[in-house]
Enzyme design. Structure first.
Site, PDB file in Angstrom:
ATOM      1  N   GLN A   1      47.686  48.478  41.176  1.00 42.33           N
ATOM      2  CA  GLN A   1      46.804  49.622  40.887  1.00 42.33           C
ATOM      3  C   GLN A   1      46.089  50.129  42.135  1.00 42.33           C
ATOM      4  OE1 GLN A   1      44.504  47.091  37.990  1.00 42.33           O
ATOM      5  NE2 GLN A   1      42.781  48.293  38.681  1.00 42.33           N
TER       6      GLN A   1
ATOM      7  N   HIS B   1      29.714  40.624  37.811  1.00 40.58           N
ATOM      8  CA  HIS B   1      28.294  40.961  37.838  1.00 40.58           C
ATOM      9  C   HIS B   1      27.796  41.083  36.400  1.00 40.58           C
ATOM     10  CE1 HIS B   1      29.877  44.880  36.920  1.00 40.58           C
ATOM     11  NE2 HIS B   1      30.563  44.891  38.044  1.00 40.58           N
TER      12      HIS B   1
ATOM     13  N   ARG C   1      32.380  47.163  43.576  1.00 37.62           N
ATOM     14  CA  ARG C   1      32.454  47.929  44.828  1.00 37.62           C
ATOM     15  C   ARG C   1      31.076  48.286  45.391  1.00 37.62           C
ATOM     16  NH1 ARG C   1      37.518  50.055  42.460  1.00 37.62           N
ATOM     17  NH2 ARG C   1      39.174  49.481  43.906  1.00 37.62           N
TER      18      ARG C   1
ATOM     19  N   MET D   1      38.809  42.065  37.486  1.00 38.89           N
ATOM     20  CA  MET D   1      39.369  41.811  38.822  1.00 38.89           C
ATOM     21  C   MET D   1      38.418  40.902  39.607  1.00 38.89           C
ATOM     22  SD  MET D   1      41.532  45.089  39.938  1.00 38.89           S
ATOM     23  CE  MET D   1      40.224  46.083  40.616  1.00 38.89           C
TER      24      MET D   1
ATOM     25  N   GLY E   1      27.433  43.490  34.495  1.00 31.43           N
ATOM     26  CA  GLY E   1      28.285  44.341  33.642  1.00 31.43           C
ATOM     27  C   GLY E   1      29.381  43.501  32.991  1.00 31.43           C
ATOM     28  N   HIS E   2      30.033  42.652  33.790  1.00 31.97           N
ATOM     29  CA  HIS E   2      31.071  41.775  33.223  1.00 31.97           C
ATOM     30  C   HIS E   2      30.452  40.777  32.236  1.00 31.97           C
ATOM     31  CE1 HIS E   2      33.001  42.834  37.200  1.00 31.97           C
ATOM     32  NE2 HIS E   2      33.960  43.141  36.355  1.00 31.97           N
TER      33      HIS E   2
ATOM     34  N   ASP F   1      34.643  52.760  33.220  1.00 32.12           N
ATOM     35  CA  ASP F   1      35.999  53.280  33.478  1.00 32.12           C
ATOM     36  C   ASP F   1      36.480  53.986  32.206  1.00 32.12           C
ATOM     37  OD1 ASP F   1      36.762  52.050  36.220  1.00 32.12           O
ATOM     38  OD2 ASP F   1      35.885  50.393  35.107  1.00 32.12           O
TER      39      ASP F   1
END
Ligand code: PAF
Length: 288
Positions: A64, A34, A194, A30, A36-37, A157
């Site tokens: 969502q 960062h 977030r 989305m 992580g991506h 997730d």
């Protein structure tokens, strides 16, 4: 790196790759990317191989988010995301619009959704009842548009990955789903777009999720696996509640594949939690 905005162009490109026998790895995101991506894109690059193609999708999926959630303020930075994808060696950035993804939705003319009916019930599904319907729908659409051989999702997730695996198996989607490890800040906070919402004071308290995971592991090491999960939940909740801005949504121990709740911690039992820190809802999980 190609920027592909239209669904038609994406599908034509995917079909061309398919006909040429090119392996395609997809990283659905989305945006507001960062480290992580970046690790997911790196993994996609490895999985696709030197002749394969890596597609990153960047789409803040409205279905969502519940009406009360943070869709309108969800952080966005297209230029930074594009630069990161380029740097990480993505071959295409799929950046569709709402008007194409859900034509006529605002006028009630979009009415097809994908619903998984078991794994979506507990944890995130209990707190956010319409969330997974949006996730399964958009990911099914991405699978149809991009025809990936491999799709990479983050372990942060955990429930989402389990739901998507089930959806892909139940609906016979071609391709493999790979779950890549959570990337953490130096102090252990799981990376998330977030996290950008947190004030400095909240950022300090946000570490309570990782602390709860470490504490759960410590208790199991010292007291053994026969500790009832209900007692672990009470102990860990007390630690989290010491943080003035932290409000627990749930703490859960469960089987990592079926997500069935555990009464005692067995080998492989998974722990997940959701905590609101200020107005920011954070999630984390780990094998205990
Ligand atoms: O994990 C996310 O970022 C989203 O839920 C996903 C899988 C990209 C679907 O919108």
């Amino acid at each position: 790196m190609r920027i592909v905005a239209s669904l038609n162009a994406m599908q034509r490109l995917a079909l061309r790759w398919k006909r040429a026998g090119t392996r395609v790895a997809l990283v659905p995101t989305m945006g507001y990317l960062h480290e992580g991506h970046a690790s997911l894109i790196r993994r996609a690059r490895r999985e696709a191989g030197p002749r394969g193609k890596v597609v990153v999708s960047l789409y803040v999926n409205p279905t969502q988010f519940a009406p009360t959630e943070d869709l309108s303020r969800y952080p966005r930075d297209f230029l930074r995301d594009r630069a990161l994808c380029r740097r990480m060696g993505a071959d295409a950035l799929f950046f569709p619009s709402d008007a194409e993804m859900y034509p006529g939705r605002d006028q009630g003319r979009y009415s097809t959704y994908v619903v998984e009916e078991a794994l979506t019930r507990p944890m995130e599904g209990a707190s956010r009842p319409t969330h997974f319907r949006g996730v399964t729908t958009v990911v099914a659409k991405l699978f149809n548009l991009i025809l990936p051989d491999i799709s990479i999702f983050g372990a942060k997730d955990w429930q989402q990955a389990a739901v998507l695996r089930r959806m892909a198996a139940d609906l016979n989607f071609h391709g493999r789903i790979v779950v890549s490890p959570t990337i953490r800040e130096r102090d252990g906070l799981a990376m998330s777009s977030r996290n950008a919402y947190l004030t400095p004071a909240q950022r300090k308290q946000a570490i309570c999720l990782w602390n709860a995971i470490r504490e759960a592991r410590r208790i199991i090491r010292s007291r053994g696996r026969s500790v009832p999960c209900s007692s672990l939940v009470r102990t860990l909740s007390r630690g989290i509640e010491l943080n003035p801005e932290a409000k627990i949504d749930y703490l859960a121990f469960f089987d990592p594949e079926t997500l069935v709740p555990a009464t005692r911690v067995g080998v492989g039992t998974h722990f997940a939690l959701a905590v609101r820190v200020g107005t920011t809802r954070l999630i984390d999980n780990a094998r205990i």
